[in-house]
Write an enzyme that holds these catalytic residues in place. Sequence first.
Site, PDB file in Angstrom:
ATOM      1  N   LYS A  13       0.836  -1.214   0.000  1.00 56.86           N
ATOM      2  CA  LYS A  13       0.000   0.000   0.000  1.00 56.86           C
ATOM      3  C   LYS A  13       0.871   1.265   0.000  1.00 56.86           C
ATOM      4  O   LYS A  13       0.655   2.170  -0.790  1.00 56.86           O
ATOM      5  CB  LYS A  13      -0.926   0.024   1.241  1.00 56.86           C
ATOM      6  N   ARG A 127      12.189  -6.672   5.487  1.00 56.44           N
ATOM      7  CA  ARG A 127      12.156  -5.212   5.331  1.00 56.44           C
ATOM      8  C   ARG A 127      12.998  -4.517   6.402  1.00 56.44           C
ATOM      9  O   ARG A 127      12.973  -4.882   7.568  1.00 56.44           O
ATOM     10  CB  ARG A 127      10.717  -4.707   5.417  1.00 56.44           C
ATOM     11  N   ARG A 171      -0.479  -9.078  13.326  1.00 60.13           N
ATOM     12  CA  ARG A 171      -1.082  -8.040  12.470  1.00 60.13           C
ATOM     13  C   ARG A 171      -1.972  -8.677  11.405  1.00 60.13           C
ATOM     14  O   ARG A 171      -3.036  -8.148  11.073  1.00 60.13           O
ATOM     15  CB  ARG A 171       0.015  -7.205  11.802  1.00 60.13           C
TER      16      ARG A 171
HETATM   17  P1  AP5 Z   1       4.768  -1.581   1.816  1.00 58.28           P
HETATM   18  O1  AP5 Z   1       4.520  -0.740   0.631  1.00 58.28           O
HETATM   19  O2  AP5 Z   1       5.441  -0.960   3.007  1.00 58.28           O
HETATM   20  O3  AP5 Z   1       3.436  -2.313   2.272  1.00 58.28           O
HETATM   21  P2  AP5 Z   1       2.272  -1.793   3.177  1.00 58.28           P
HETATM   22  O4  AP5 Z   1       1.041  -2.488   2.695  1.00 58.28           O
HETATM   23  O5  AP5 Z   1       2.256  -0.291   3.216  1.00 58.28           O
HETATM   24  O6  AP5 Z   1       2.777  -2.419   4.559  1.00 58.28           O
HETATM   25  P3  AP5 Z   1       2.871  -1.835   6.016  1.00 58.28           P
HETATM   26  O7  AP5 Z   1       3.614  -2.875   6.809  1.00 58.28           O
HETATM   27  O8  AP5 Z   1       3.426  -0.465   6.066  1.00 58.28           O
HETATM   28  O9  AP5 Z   1       1.358  -1.806   6.344  1.00 58.28           O
HETATM   29  P4  AP5 Z   1       0.578  -1.925   7.652  1.00 58.28           P
HETATM   30  O10 AP5 Z   1      -0.782  -1.771   7.149  1.00 58.28           O
HETATM   31  O11 AP5 Z   1       0.815  -3.091   8.523  1.00 58.28           O
HETATM   32  O12 AP5 Z   1       1.259  -0.766   8.504  1.00 58.28           O
HETATM   33  P5  AP5 Z   1       0.776   0.684   8.875  1.00 58.28           P
HETATM   34  O13 AP5 Z   1       1.978   1.511   8.889  1.00 58.28           O
HETATM   35  O14 AP5 Z   1      -0.390   1.115   8.089  1.00 58.28           O
HETATM   36  O15 AP5 Z   1       5.593  -2.866   1.327  1.00 58.28           O
HETATM   37  C1  AP5 Z   1       6.055  -3.833   2.227  1.00 58.28           C
HETATM   38  C2  AP5 Z   1       7.414  -4.375   1.740  1.00 58.28           C
HETATM   39  O16 AP5 Z   1       7.194  -5.079   0.515  1.00 58.28           O
HETATM   40  C3  AP5 Z   1       8.418  -3.266   1.419  1.00 58.28           C
HETATM   41  O17 AP5 Z   1       9.704  -3.689   1.803  1.00 58.28           O
HETATM   42  C4  AP5 Z   1       8.312  -3.083  -0.106  1.00 58.28           C
HETATM   43  O18 AP5 Z   1       9.510  -2.641  -0.676  1.00 58.28           O
HETATM   44  C5  AP5 Z   1       7.946  -4.497  -0.555  1.00 58.28           C
HETATM   45  N1  AP5 Z   1       7.089  -4.504  -1.741  1.00 58.28           N
HETATM   46  C6  AP5 Z   1       6.062  -3.665  -2.032  1.00 58.28           C
HETATM   47  N2  AP5 Z   1       5.484  -3.991  -3.205  1.00 58.28           N
HETATM   48  C7  AP5 Z   1       6.165  -5.078  -3.668  1.00 58.28           C
HETATM   49  C8  AP5 Z   1       6.049  -5.883  -4.840  1.00 58.28           C
HETATM   50  N3  AP5 Z   1       5.100  -5.655  -5.772  1.00 58.28           N
HETATM   51  N4  AP5 Z   1       6.907  -6.921  -4.981  1.00 58.28           N
HETATM   52  C9  AP5 Z   1       7.874  -7.180  -4.036  1.00 58.28           C
HETATM   53  N5  AP5 Z   1       8.051  -6.435  -2.927  1.00 58.28           N
HETATM   54  C10 AP5 Z   1       7.195  -5.400  -2.735  1.00 58.28           C
HETATM   55  O19 AP5 Z   1       0.243   0.439  10.378  1.00 58.28           O
HETATM   56  C11 AP5 Z   1       1.127   0.123  11.439  1.00 58.28           C
HETATM   57  C12 AP5 Z   1       0.339   0.083  12.743  1.00 58.28           C
HETATM   58  O20 AP5 Z   1      -0.238   1.389  13.019  1.00 58.28           O
HETATM   59  C13 AP5 Z   1      -0.874  -0.865  12.770  1.00 58.28           C
HETATM   60  O21 AP5 Z   1      -0.504  -2.187  13.095  1.00 58.28           O
HETATM   61  C14 AP5 Z   1      -1.742  -0.209  13.875  1.00 58.28           C
HETATM   62  O22 AP5 Z   1      -1.239  -0.487  15.170  1.00 58.28           O
HETATM   63  C15 AP5 Z   1      -1.534   1.278  13.610  1.00 58.28           C
HETATM   64  N6  AP5 Z   1      -2.540   1.828  12.668  1.00 58.28           N
HETATM   65  C16 AP5 Z   1      -2.288   2.358  11.441  1.00 58.28           C
HETATM   66  N7  AP5 Z   1      -3.435   2.753  10.863  1.00 58.28           N
HETATM   67  C17 AP5 Z   1      -4.426   2.472  11.737  1.00 58.28           C
HETATM   68  C18 AP5 Z   1      -5.844   2.625  11.686  1.00 58.28           C
HETATM   69  N8  AP5 Z   1      -6.449   3.154  10.623  1.00 58.28           N
HETATM   70  N9  AP5 Z   1      -6.569   2.207  12.755  1.00 58.28           N
HETATM   71  C19 AP5 Z   1      -5.978   1.681  13.851  1.00 58.28           C
HETATM   72  N10 AP5 Z   1      -4.633   1.499  13.961  1.00 58.28           N
HETATM   73  C20 AP5 Z   1      -3.870   1.888  12.902  1.00 58.28           C
END
Ligand code: AP5
Length: 229
Positions: A13, A127, A171
């Site tokens: 994402k 990562r 998660r």
């Molecule tokens: P990346 O692009 O970082 O993926 P992502 O889907 O953004 O993953 P995140 O781990 O950041 O998402 P998340 O939803 O768990 O975390 P968030 O920060 O929102 O890609 C991942 C890896 O894959 C990278 O190394 C990238 O290079 C690689 N990659 C990407 N595309 C690829 C491809 N096509 N092929 C190969 N490799 C690829 O949330 C963190 C925490 O915050 C949550 O657990 C929660 O505690 C809190 N939080 C955040 N939002 C909320 C909410 N709305 N409500 C409540 N709590 C929340």
Amino acid sequence: MQLILLGAPGVGKGTQAKKIMTKYDIPQISTGEILRNEVKNQSELGKKAKKIMDRGELIPDDIILEMMEKRIQQDDCRNGFILDGFPRTIPQAHGLYDLLKKFDDGPLKVIQIDVPEQEIVRRLTLRRICASCGKDYNLELNPPSPDGKCRVCNGTVIQRNDDTEETIRKRLAVYRQQTEPLVDYYRKYDHLHVINGLEPVEEVFQKIDDIISNRQKKSKEAMPEQRVR
Ligand code: AP5
């Protein structure tokens, strides 16, 4: 354009949101990044959020909705925004609907990026990120310098606290239980597009770009208001 990128942790994402932001000149709003900044600044919210995030659980809906209400009223959101990691629960989707009533920018578009869990665990355990500039590394495909420094800014490259295998699995369980119901929720109102996130980054982006372009043509048509709850 109002776009939601939906999907489990690690599906890409954030990677795709940054590319859309560059091409369409609208901000990426990542609730995860906002919260990590609060943690870094040791704000009251940050102190509270850190414990929850380190456990791989979700921050309470009322806190997230208050945060988002402030964020999407900022000037840079006037022409739209990309929501990355929000909404994550049905109550958050309801709250978003109420917030969006203040905007007049055509129907909402939701793109779900789909990746099998085994690949997600592989991506996230490999990562690493730069603590200073946020650059994303992968220990196999794109490692940092041998001394553990960022190749862009020489900052220290670290592992996110929630990227250990145990917390990644937590998660994913939280996603299945609390966020996945949003797939049916948005499908019901015909907002949903699903794409395969296993393909290379550029190919995933091409599919997203095609969806956005179609939407832009469609958004000129009058759309009946849809109450998405
Ligand atoms: P990346 O692009 O970082 O993926 P992502 O889907 O953004 O993953 P995140 O781990 O950041 O998402 P998340 O939803 O768990 O975390 P968030 O920060 O929102 O890609 C991942 C890896 O894959 C990278 O190394 C990238 O290079 C690689 N990659 C990407 N595309 C690829 C491809 N096509 N092929 C190969 N490799 C690829 O949330 C963190 C925490 O915050 C949550 O657990 C929660 O505690 C809190 N939080 C955040 N939002 C909320 C909410 N709305 N409500 C409540 N709590 C929340």
